[in-house]
Design a protein around this motif. Structure first.
Motif, PDB file in Angstrom:
ATOM      1  N   LEU A 146      22.355 -47.715  -4.535  1.00  0.00           N
ATOM      2  CA  LEU A 146      23.253 -47.475  -5.659  1.00  0.00           C
ATOM      3  C   LEU A 146      22.664 -47.948  -6.982  1.00  0.00           C
ATOM      4  CD1 LEU A 146      26.701 -48.419  -4.064  1.00  0.00           C
ATOM      5  CD2 LEU A 146      25.827 -46.126  -4.600  1.00  0.00           C
ATOM      6  N   ASP A 147      21.849 -48.991  -6.936  1.00  0.00           N
ATOM      7  CA  ASP A 147      21.284 -49.513  -8.177  1.00  0.00           C
ATOM      8  C   ASP A 147      19.900 -48.952  -8.490  1.00  0.00           C
ATOM      9  OD1 ASP A 147      19.836 -50.756  -6.190  1.00  0.00           O
ATOM     10  OD2 ASP A 147      20.068 -52.788  -6.970  1.00  0.00           O
ATOM     11  N   TYR A 148      19.484 -47.925  -7.763  1.00  0.00           N
ATOM     12  CA  TYR A 148      18.129 -47.406  -7.957  1.00  0.00           C
ATOM     13  C   TYR A 148      18.011 -46.682  -9.286  1.00  0.00           C
ATOM     14  CZ  TYR A 148      13.798 -44.816  -7.304  1.00  0.00           C
ATOM     15  OH  TYR A 148      12.541 -44.303  -7.471  1.00  0.00           O
ATOM     16  N   GLN A 149      16.966 -47.015 -10.031  1.00  0.00           N
ATOM     17  CA  GLN A 149      16.646 -46.347 -11.278  1.00  0.00           C
ATOM     18  C   GLN A 149      15.241 -45.765 -11.178  1.00  0.00           C
ATOM     19  OE1 GLN A 149      18.664 -45.926 -13.950  1.00  0.00           O
ATOM     20  NE2 GLN A 149      20.334 -46.989 -12.888  1.00  0.00           N
ATOM     21  N   PRO A 150      15.096 -44.443 -11.195  1.00  0.00           N
ATOM     22  CA  PRO A 150      13.746 -43.862 -11.128  1.00  0.00           C
ATOM     23  C   PRO A 150      12.886 -44.361 -12.279  1.00  0.00           C
ATOM     24  CG  PRO A 150      15.441 -42.171 -10.845  1.00  0.00           C
ATOM     25  CD  PRO A 150      16.150 -43.417 -11.284  1.00  0.00           C
ATOM     26  N   PRO A 151      11.586 -44.514 -12.046  1.00  0.00           N
ATOM     27  CA  PRO A 151      10.690 -44.936 -13.133  1.00  0.00           C
ATOM     28  C   PRO A 151      10.753 -43.959 -14.306  1.00  0.00           C
ATOM     29  CG  PRO A 151       9.577 -45.011 -11.002  1.00  0.00           C
ATOM     30  CD  PRO A 151      10.873 -44.308 -10.780  1.00  0.00           C
ATOM     31  N   LYS A 152      10.700 -44.488 -15.520  1.00  0.00           N
ATOM     32  CA  LYS A 152      10.742 -43.626 -16.702  1.00  0.00           C
ATOM     33  C   LYS A 152       9.468 -42.798 -16.821  1.00  0.00           C
ATOM     34  CE  LYS A 152      13.917 -46.555 -19.303  1.00  0.00           C
ATOM     35  NZ  LYS A 152      14.147 -47.346 -20.552  1.00  0.00           N
ATOM     36  N   THR A 153       8.357 -43.337 -16.310  1.00  0.00           N
ATOM     37  CA  THR A 153       7.101 -42.595 -16.256  1.00  0.00           C
ATOM     38  C   THR A 153       6.495 -42.796 -14.875  1.00  0.00           C
ATOM     39  OG1 THR A 153       5.856 -44.493 -17.136  1.00  0.00           O
ATOM     40  CG2 THR A 153       6.644 -42.845 -18.719  1.00  0.00           C
ATOM     41  N   ALA A 169      10.441 -33.518  -7.738  1.00  0.00           N
ATOM     42  CA  ALA A 169      11.215 -34.627  -7.183  1.00  0.00           C
ATOM     43  C   ALA A 169      10.332 -35.835  -6.900  1.00  0.00           C
ATOM     44  CB  ALA A 169      11.913 -34.172  -5.902  1.00  0.00           C
ATOM     45  N   PHE A 170       9.145 -35.607  -6.355  1.00  0.00           N
ATOM     46  CA  PHE A 170       8.222 -36.717  -6.111  1.00  0.00           C
ATOM     47  C   PHE A 170       7.950 -37.491  -7.406  1.00  0.00           C
ATOM     48  CE2 PHE A 170       5.768 -34.991  -2.139  1.00  0.00           C
ATOM     49  CZ  PHE A 170       6.847 -35.324  -1.352  1.00  0.00           C
ATOM     50  N   THR A 171       7.783 -36.758  -8.500  1.00  0.00           N
ATOM     51  CA  THR A 171       7.454 -37.391  -9.777  1.00  0.00           C
ATOM     52  C   THR A 171       8.675 -38.050 -10.410  1.00  0.00           C
ATOM     53  OG1 THR A 171       5.663 -35.824 -10.197  1.00  0.00           O
ATOM     54  CG2 THR A 171       6.576 -36.981 -12.104  1.00  0.00           C
ATOM     55  N   GLU A 172       9.764 -37.295 -10.521  1.00  0.00           N
ATOM     56  CA  GLU A 172      10.920 -37.772 -11.280  1.00  0.00           C
ATOM     57  C   GLU A 172      11.767 -38.770 -10.515  1.00  0.00           C
ATOM     58  OE1 GLU A 172      13.108 -34.429 -12.753  1.00  0.00           O
ATOM     59  OE2 GLU A 172      11.448 -33.714 -14.012  1.00  0.00           O
ATOM     60  N   VAL A 173      11.802 -38.655  -9.192  1.00  0.00           N
ATOM     61  CA  VAL A 173      12.657 -39.552  -8.401  1.00  0.00           C
ATOM     62  C   VAL A 173      11.859 -40.740  -7.875  1.00  0.00           C
ATOM     63  CG1 VAL A 173      14.216 -39.742  -6.428  1.00  0.00           C
ATOM     64  CG2 VAL A 173      14.112 -37.607  -7.743  1.00  0.00           C
ATOM     65  N   TYR A 174      10.678 -40.472  -7.307  1.00  0.00           N
ATOM     66  CA  TYR A 174       9.901 -41.539  -6.680  1.00  0.00           C
ATOM     67  C   TYR A 174       8.790 -42.095  -7.565  1.00  0.00           C
ATOM     68  CZ  TYR A 174      12.225 -40.222  -2.294  1.00  0.00           C
ATOM     69  OH  TYR A 174      13.156 -39.972  -1.316  1.00  0.00           O
ATOM     70  N   GLY A 175       8.549 -41.466  -8.711  1.00  0.00           N
ATOM     71  CA  GLY A 175       7.573 -42.005  -9.647  1.00  0.00           C
ATOM     72  C   GLY A 175       6.129 -41.805  -9.243  1.00  0.00           C
ATOM     73  N   LEU A 176       5.830 -40.760  -8.479  1.00  0.00           N
ATOM     74  CA  LEU A 176       4.451 -40.510  -8.064  1.00  0.00           C
ATOM     75  C   LEU A 176       3.681 -39.801  -9.176  1.00  0.00           C
ATOM     76  CD1 LEU A 176       4.844 -39.313  -4.360  1.00  0.00           C
ATOM     77  CD2 LEU A 176       4.791 -41.636  -5.277  1.00  0.00           C
ATOM     78  N   GLN A 177       2.463 -40.239  -9.397  1.00  0.00           N
ATOM     79  CA  GLN A 177       1.606 -39.569 -10.360  1.00  0.00           C
ATOM     80  C   GLN A 177       1.104 -38.255  -9.770  1.00  0.00           C
ATOM     81  OE1 GLN A 177      -1.455 -42.250 -11.679  1.00  0.00           O
ATOM     82  NE2 GLN A 177      -0.003 -43.723 -12.531  1.00  0.00           N
ATOM     83  N   GLN A 178       0.546 -37.405 -10.641  1.00  0.00           N
ATOM     84  CA  GLN A 178       0.199 -36.052 -10.221  1.00  0.00           C
ATOM     85  C   GLN A 178      -0.843 -36.032  -9.112  1.00  0.00           C
ATOM     86  OE1 GLN A 178       1.908 -33.337 -11.397  1.00  0.00           O
ATOM     87  NE2 GLN A 178       0.903 -32.310  -9.681  1.00  0.00           N
ATOM     88  N   ASP A 179      -1.809 -36.967  -9.117  1.00  0.00           N
ATOM     89  CA  ASP A 179      -2.814 -36.946  -8.050  1.00  0.00           C
ATOM     90  C   ASP A 179      -2.180 -37.257  -6.698  1.00  0.00           C
ATOM     91  OD1 ASP A 179      -2.343 -39.626  -8.655  1.00  0.00           O
ATOM     92  OD2 ASP A 179      -4.445 -40.227  -8.492  1.00  0.00           O
TER      93      ASP A 179
END
Length: 240
Positions: A208-215, A55-65
């Motif tokens: 409502l308009d939030y789009q998770p980062p693609k990467t 969820a951290f990665t796909e929703v908030y766009g956090l990198q693995q580190d």
């Protein structure tokens, strides 16, 4: 037709819903938002490390580190050691770790034993802190945070801040300032919209308009730098 129904069903899996009866929530709007949208267990219990990291990665766009660092802080035992079991959100309500006095949206433990409940007067106050009446900048939130610190220092006889070294203290006190700017606006130099504050802090929901980062875009150095910037803005006002 079948395809459209499938897409609608998948989208509904992550629709915002209020916490179900008997569920747990934390003082952290980021975790609560993930639970309310079903990215982690909606009941807030028995949450796995894998589901939080995903969820951290796909929703908030956090990198693995960033993910590894935050999961390490949440591990039981010595902070920073990756000794992980499953998480109940109520575990995050331990005073002076994730939860802390002078929060942007929660009462101090001295005033309210339920540190997971949202103080909507504070949420509205953060929105009203806008200096231009349209958006809320980092300086606006820093000024509002400073007001919470001053109030707690004056009125809470048990006031304290986490007695831990940076970066844990930075995350406890200033991650709550930096993270909505990072997630919704890219960095702390970009102002928040009032609806983003009301939705994230007031409803614990994604705008409502939030789009998770693609990467994934937010690495650990970037996040810590943003927290340090937030801390510096509060410190410049004289009460960090």
């Amino acid at each position: 037709m079948v395809c459209m129904l499938f897409i609608s069903a998948v989208a509904a899996l992550n629709a915002w819903l209020p916490p179900p009866a008997g569920s747990q929530r934390s003082p952290c709007p980021g975790f609560n938002t993930l639970a309310n949208h079903g990215y982690i267990n909606r009941n807030g219990k028995n949450i796995t490390q894998a589901s939080i990291g995903k969820a951290f990665t796909e929703v908030y766009g956090l990198q693995q580190d960033s993910v590894d660092f935050l999961l390490g802080l949440l591990a039981p035992g010595t902070p920073g050691q990756n000794q992980w079991g499953n998480l109940d959100l109520a575990n995050l309500a331990v005073h002076n770790y994730i939860e802390h006095d002078a929060s942007l949206t929660h009462d101090d433990l001295f005033f309210n034993n339920d540190v997971t409940s949202i103080n909507y007067t504070k949420v509205y106050g953060m929105i009203r802190s806008s200096s231009n009446g349209q958006t809320v900048s980092l300086d606006d939130v820093a000024r509002f945070k400073n007001q919470q610190l001053q109030f707690s220092q004056k009125n809470n006889p048990q006031f304290s801040l986490p007695d831990a070294p940076i970066p844990i203290k930075s995350l406890a006190q200033f991650f709550e300032i930096a993270i909505p700017f990072i997630v919704f606006r890219g960095n702390v130099s970009n102002a928040l919209r009032p609806d983003q504050i009301a939705t994230f802090f007031g409803l614990n929901a994604l705008p409502l308009d939030y789009q998770p980062p693609k990467t994934p875009v937010s690495g650990l150095d970037f996040i810590l730098a943003q927290c340090a910037t937030a801390a510096a803005r509060v410190s410049a006002l004289g009460s960090a």
